[in-house]
Design an enzyme around this catalytic site. Structure first.
Site, PDB file in Angstrom:
ATOM      1  N   ARG A 239      -8.364  11.175   1.459  1.00 54.34           N
ATOM      2  CA  ARG A 239      -7.770  10.022   0.782  1.00 54.34           C
ATOM      3  C   ARG A 239      -8.798   9.321  -0.097  1.00 54.34           C
ATOM      4  NH1 ARG A 239      -4.190   6.098   4.351  1.00 54.34           N
ATOM      5  NH2 ARG A 239      -3.970   5.302   2.244  1.00 54.34           N
TER       6      ARG A 239
ATOM      7  N   LYS B 177     -12.052   4.755  -6.009  1.00 55.50           N
ATOM      8  CA  LYS B 177     -10.652   4.797  -5.561  1.00 55.50           C
ATOM      9  C   LYS B 177      -9.998   3.427  -5.689  1.00 55.50           C
ATOM     10  CE  LYS B 177      -9.651   4.370  -1.054  1.00 55.50           C
ATOM     11  NZ  LYS B 177      -8.673   3.379  -0.549  1.00 55.50           N
ATOM     12  N   ASN B 178     -10.683   2.386  -5.212  1.00 55.99           N
ATOM     13  CA  ASN B 178     -10.046   1.076  -5.145  1.00 55.99           C
ATOM     14  C   ASN B 178      -9.971   0.362  -6.492  1.00 55.99           C
ATOM     15  OD1 ASN B 178      -9.519   1.509  -2.505  1.00 55.99           O
ATOM     16  ND2 ASN B 178     -11.113   0.140  -1.700  1.00 55.99           N
TER      17      ASN B 178
ATOM     18  N   ASP C   5     -15.795  -2.257   3.946  1.00 52.17           N
ATOM     19  CA  ASP C   5     -15.591  -0.809   3.793  1.00 52.17           C
ATOM     20  C   ASP C   5     -16.861   0.004   4.046  1.00 52.17           C
ATOM     21  OD1 ASP C   5     -12.944  -1.242   3.239  1.00 52.17           O
ATOM     22  OD2 ASP C   5     -13.110  -0.946   1.078  1.00 52.17           O
TER      23      ASP C   5
ATOM     24  N   ARG D  78      -0.759   1.287   1.540  1.00 49.70           N
ATOM     25  CA  ARG D  78      -0.519  -0.128   1.412  1.00 49.70           C
ATOM     26  C   ARG D  78      -0.626  -0.624  -0.032  1.00 49.70           C
ATOM     27  NH1 ARG D  78      -1.024  -5.083   3.998  1.00 49.70           N
ATOM     28  NH2 ARG D  78      -2.215  -6.443   2.668  1.00 49.70           N
TER      29      ARG D  78
ATOM     30  N   ARG E 147      -2.814  -6.950   8.493  1.00 50.09           N
ATOM     31  CA  ARG E 147      -2.740  -6.877   7.033  1.00 50.09           C
ATOM     32  C   ARG E 147      -1.389  -7.318   6.446  1.00 50.09           C
ATOM     33  NH1 ARG E 147      -5.377  -1.454   4.872  1.00 50.09           N
ATOM     34  NH2 ARG E 147      -6.007  -2.755   3.147  1.00 50.09           N
ATOM     35  N   PRO E 148      -1.094  -8.605   6.535  1.00 52.92           N
ATOM     36  CA  PRO E 148       0.161  -9.106   5.970  1.00 52.92           C
ATOM     37  C   PRO E 148       0.121  -9.168   4.431  1.00 52.92           C
ATOM     38  CG  PRO E 148      -1.141 -10.913   6.860  1.00 52.92           C
ATOM     39  CD  PRO E 148      -1.892  -9.656   7.159  1.00 52.92           C
ATOM     40  N   VAL E 149       1.289  -9.471   3.821  1.00 54.13           N
ATOM     41  CA  VAL E 149       1.337  -9.615   2.352  1.00 54.13           C
ATOM     42  C   VAL E 149       1.788 -11.017   1.944  1.00 54.13           C
ATOM     43  CG1 VAL E 149       1.665  -7.171   1.766  1.00 54.13           C
ATOM     44  CG2 VAL E 149       3.662  -8.576   2.304  1.00 54.13           C
ATOM     45  N   ASP E 150       1.690 -11.973   2.895  1.00 57.46           N
ATOM     46  CA  ASP E 150       2.183 -13.321   2.595  1.00 57.46           C
ATOM     47  C   ASP E 150       1.518 -13.942   1.369  1.00 57.46           C
ATOM     48  OD1 ASP E 150      -0.110 -13.198   4.270  1.00 57.46           O
ATOM     49  OD2 ASP E 150       0.088 -15.317   4.784  1.00 57.46           O
ATOM     50  N   LEU E 151       0.235 -13.662   1.180  1.00 56.98           N
ATOM     51  CA  LEU E 151      -0.479 -14.302   0.063  1.00 56.98           C
ATOM     52  C   LEU E 151      -0.090 -13.672  -1.276  1.00 56.98           C
ATOM     53  CD1 LEU E 151      -3.973 -14.743   1.762  1.00 56.98           C
ATOM     54  CD2 LEU E 151      -2.100 -16.388   1.566  1.00 56.98           C
TER      55      LEU E 151
ATOM     56  N   CYS F 143      -1.016  -1.107  10.092  1.00 55.96           N
ATOM     57  CA  CYS F 143      -2.094  -0.264   9.609  1.00 55.96           C
ATOM     58  C   CYS F 143      -3.169  -0.204  10.669  1.00 55.96           C
ATOM     59  CB  CYS F 143      -2.654  -0.864   8.331  1.00 55.96           C
ATOM     60  SG  CYS F 143      -4.092  -0.020   7.723  1.00 55.96           S
TER      61      CYS F 143
ATOM     62  N   ILE G 246     -13.517  -9.546   8.032  1.00 55.68           N
ATOM     63  CA  ILE G 246     -12.402  -9.349   7.092  1.00 55.68           C
ATOM     64  C   ILE G 246     -11.153  -8.835   7.811  1.00 55.68           C
ATOM     65  CG2 ILE G 246     -11.650  -8.298   4.907  1.00 55.68           C
ATOM     66  CD1 ILE G 246     -14.131 -10.054   4.547  1.00 55.68           C
TER      67      ILE G 246
HETATM   68  C1  EPZ Z   1      -8.646  -4.026  -0.329  1.00 51.96           C
HETATM   69  O1  EPZ Z   1      -7.564  -4.129   0.580  1.00 51.96           O
HETATM   70  C2  EPZ Z   1      -9.153  -2.600  -0.222  1.00 51.96           C
HETATM   71  N1  EPZ Z   1      -8.085  -1.677  -0.576  1.00 51.96           N
HETATM   72  C3  EPZ Z   1      -9.647  -2.325   1.187  1.00 51.96           C
HETATM   73  O2  EPZ Z   1     -10.187  -1.004   1.222  1.00 51.96           O
HETATM   74  C4  EPZ Z   1     -10.749  -3.333   1.529  1.00 51.96           C
HETATM   75  O3  EPZ Z   1     -11.163  -3.137   2.850  1.00 51.96           O
HETATM   76  C5  EPZ Z   1     -10.233  -4.748   1.336  1.00 51.96           C
HETATM   77  O4  EPZ Z   1      -9.702  -4.924  -0.007  1.00 51.96           O
HETATM   78  C6  EPZ Z   1     -11.304  -5.818   1.553  1.00 51.96           C
HETATM   79  O5  EPZ Z   1     -12.370  -5.588   0.659  1.00 51.96           O
HETATM   80  C7  EPZ Z   1      -7.889  -1.343  -1.840  1.00 51.96           C
HETATM   81  O6  EPZ Z   1      -8.512  -1.844  -2.768  1.00 51.96           O
HETATM   82  C8  EPZ Z   1      -6.846  -0.306  -2.129  1.00 51.96           C
HETATM   83  P1  EPZ Z   1      -7.430  -8.013   1.221  1.00 51.96           P
HETATM   84  P2  EPZ Z   1      -6.596  -5.395   0.541  1.00 51.96           P
HETATM   85  O7  EPZ Z   1      -6.123  -8.485   0.695  1.00 51.96           O
HETATM   86  O8  EPZ Z   1      -6.481  -5.847  -0.854  1.00 51.96           O
HETATM   87  C9  EPZ Z   1      -5.813 -10.875   4.736  1.00 51.96           C
HETATM   88  C10 EPZ Z   1     -10.406   1.203   2.030  1.00 51.96           C
HETATM   89  O9  EPZ Z   1     -10.840   1.741   3.081  1.00 51.96           O
HETATM   90  N2  EPZ Z   1      -4.577 -11.013   3.961  1.00 51.96           N
HETATM   91  O10 EPZ Z   1      -8.658  -8.405   0.469  1.00 51.96           O
HETATM   92  O11 EPZ Z   1      -5.374  -4.991   1.249  1.00 51.96           O
HETATM   93  C11 EPZ Z   1      -5.999  -9.459   5.253  1.00 51.96           C
HETATM   94  O12 EPZ Z   1      -5.263  -9.246   6.444  1.00 51.96           O
HETATM   95  C12 EPZ Z   1      -9.537  -0.038   2.076  1.00 51.96           C
HETATM   96  O13 EPZ Z   1     -10.628   1.664   0.903  1.00 51.96           O
HETATM   97  C13 EPZ Z   1      -3.617 -11.905   4.414  1.00 51.96           C
HETATM   98  O14 EPZ Z   1      -3.776 -12.577   5.434  1.00 51.96           O
HETATM   99  O15 EPZ Z   1      -7.395  -6.442   1.412  1.00 51.96           O
HETATM  100  C14 EPZ Z   1      -7.500  -9.416   5.447  1.00 51.96           C
HETATM  101  O16 EPZ Z   1      -7.830 -10.035   6.652  1.00 51.96           O
HETATM  102  C15 EPZ Z   1      -9.234  -0.465   3.467  1.00 51.96           C
HETATM  103  N3  EPZ Z   1      -2.447 -12.038   3.698  1.00 51.96           N
HETATM  104  C16 EPZ Z   1      -8.029 -10.259   4.301  1.00 51.96           C
HETATM  105  O17 EPZ Z   1      -6.919 -11.066   3.872  1.00 51.96           O
HETATM  106  C17 EPZ Z   1      -2.228 -11.329   2.566  1.00 51.96           C
HETATM  107  O18 EPZ Z   1      -1.155 -11.486   1.959  1.00 51.96           O
HETATM  108  C18 EPZ Z   1      -8.533  -9.474   3.097  1.00 51.96           C
HETATM  109  O19 EPZ Z   1      -7.567  -8.502   2.722  1.00 51.96           O
HETATM  110  C19 EPZ Z   1      -3.229 -10.435   2.099  1.00 51.96           C
HETATM  111  C20 EPZ Z   1      -4.389 -10.303   2.825  1.00 51.96           C
END
Ligand code: EPZ
Length: 430
Positions: A408, A22-23, A316, A102, A131-135, A126, A338
């Protein structure tokens, strides 16, 4: 709403075909926005998230065609999907759609790279943390996009195109890395991404982008280099097997006992998790056909595990491991680094008789001799499946509510488990 009924206590024996990830599928589908030619993806799983993304892409004017069955296909064969973003008719992704998933926020990268502008709703809260998008936004800014937040939308503009740059992520982010990669492929000049996520799904996206004509090296390591190209073309790409589905079924077999071949699984995609399972007492072996997991007779040993970015133990699989450890002979400790607050399964596992204590980001799980079936409900995908695993080993009947979470991310969950001897059925909503 559908529910799943499970009567526990049956060992799992046989084989389970592993679906496409999926991912990996989600960013690959989104990458289709980068080209006006057709991207063909093979081994795409039949999941609610894939269908939802199809709708979201449709809103931008993307045609998605799902290929029919071919002679010799089994019922588990993944789909072949033809995606064509020949003409993008709308660069806006509305709140109603982005709020449901997301990952759809990631469309911002190919839209601004190809069209020079994008207006994408902030994804919002969520169930597994803030889970912000700042990065993700920072990465686009480093490539020259001008960003404005307007009434809940992120507006990204680069009328003269993006420019190569240096992106240093202060924290490993999978979505940030996908976003940076997609944007950089069409930027003018060279981009370096430092502290990039090394997850296999990032490597899969980079492989596909390279087939489309991108110039990416280093994906799968913390430093990725991208040389921008003027345009990308269509390509054909096979989605890699789902490592989280693999690990989930591996844990189910370890919990119930039995012997199952996880067909098509690739052990190197989840070595850390397989090592933990071996520590608990499972026998793990790899063959050309996949990964075999067996446990016969022996008790389960407790473990200490901390979730980490790849190649560490994946977040996950944290909920599923916790379900498994509820029956270990002793106390296990699982630390989640995480996502803060990704412990929604703890209360529900307790309904089955699990003994779990939470302290900050660490859960201490004191193994009990047996679990007992009960009605349960979960608030996210991996938490829901952890309840299914626990129910397979519990005495008596468990009914898992809110099955849409499972749909999902797990293709034909009950069919795959029933074929190995589980007593599991879907109760359709009356
Ligand atoms: C991906 O989410 C996966 N989703 C998640 O799977 C998975 O848990 C996660 O990576 C970690 O491996 C998909 O691939 C669709 P991140 P993602 O950005 O990309 C912080 C599932 O069940 N962060 O690696 O959204 C964030 O809050 C899902 O299949 C910021 O602070 O995760 C977290 O603490 C759930 N600012 C950490 O980074 C940002 O702008 C890692 O998040 C972005 C992230």
């Amino acid at each position: 709403m559908d529910r799943i009924r499970i009567v526990g206590g049956h060992r799992l024996n046989g084989s389970i075909p592993i679906s496409g990830a999926k991912n990996a599928t989600l960013p690959l589908m989104i990458a289709s926005l980068l080209t006006d030619e057709t991207l063909v993806l093979e081994n795409v799983p039949r999941l609610a998230d894939v269908a939802l993304l199809q709708r979201i892409l449709g809103n931008h004017g993307v045609d998605v065609m799902i290929g029919g069955k071919r002679p010799g296909d089994t019922e588990y064969e993944g789909q072949t999907v033809h995606i064509s973003a020949k003409r993008i008719v709308d660069t806006m992704a509305p709140y109603e759609l982005v709020a449901k998933m997301r990952a759809s926020f990631w469309v911002i990268a190919p839209l601004v790279a190809r069209m020079g502008e994008a207006r994408v709703s902030l994804p919002g809260g969520c169930a597994i943390g803030t889970r912000p998008v700042d990065l993700l936004v920072m990465a686009l800014q480093q490539l020259g996009a001008e960003i404005e937040i307007d009434r809940g939308y992120v507006v990204a503009r680069a009328p003269k195109g993006l420019k190569g740059g240096k992106i240093v992520f202060p924290k490993v982010t999978v979505g940030g890395t996908h976003t940076a990669l997609m944007a950089a492929t069409l930027a003018d000049g060279d981009t370096v991404i430092e502290n990039a996520a090394c997850e296999p799904e990032v490597g899969d996206l980079a492989d596909c982008l390279n087939k489309m004509g991108a110039k990416i090296t280093g994906a799968g390591t913390p430093t990725i280099n991208v040389t921008g190209v003027r345009r990308l073309s269509g390509a054909r790409h096979r989605v890699l097997p789902d490592r989280i589905e693999t690990g989930t079924y591996a844990m189910a077999v370890t919990m119930t006992g039995g012997d199952v071949l996880l067909e098509g699984a690739r052990p190197e995609l989840l070595q850390a998790a397989l090592d933990v399972l071996a520590e608990t007492g499972a026998e793990i072996s790899s063959t050309n056909a996949g990964v075999r997991v067996a446990r016969n007779g022996s008790g389960l040993a407790p473990v200490e595990v901390t979730t980490q970015p790849f190649p560490g133990f994946p977040t996950d699989l944290q909920a599923q491991l916790m379900a498994l450890m509820t029956l270990a002979a002793g106390t296990s400790r699982i630390t989640e680094t995480i996502f803060e607050n990704r412990f929604m399964h703890v209360q529900e596992l307790a309904r089955l008789g699990a003994q779990i204590r939470l302290e900050g980001e660490t859960a201490s799980i004191e193994g009990v001799p047996r679990l007992n079936g009960a009605p349960v409900m979960a608030t996210d995908l991996r938490a829901s499946v952890s309840l299914v695993i626990a129910a397979l080993a519990a005495e008596g009947e468990t009914v898992v509510n809110r099955v849409y979470h499972l749909d999902r991310g797990f293709e034909r969950l009950e069919g795959k488990l029933a074929a190995c001897g589980a007593e599991i059925e879907r109760l359709a909503h009356a």
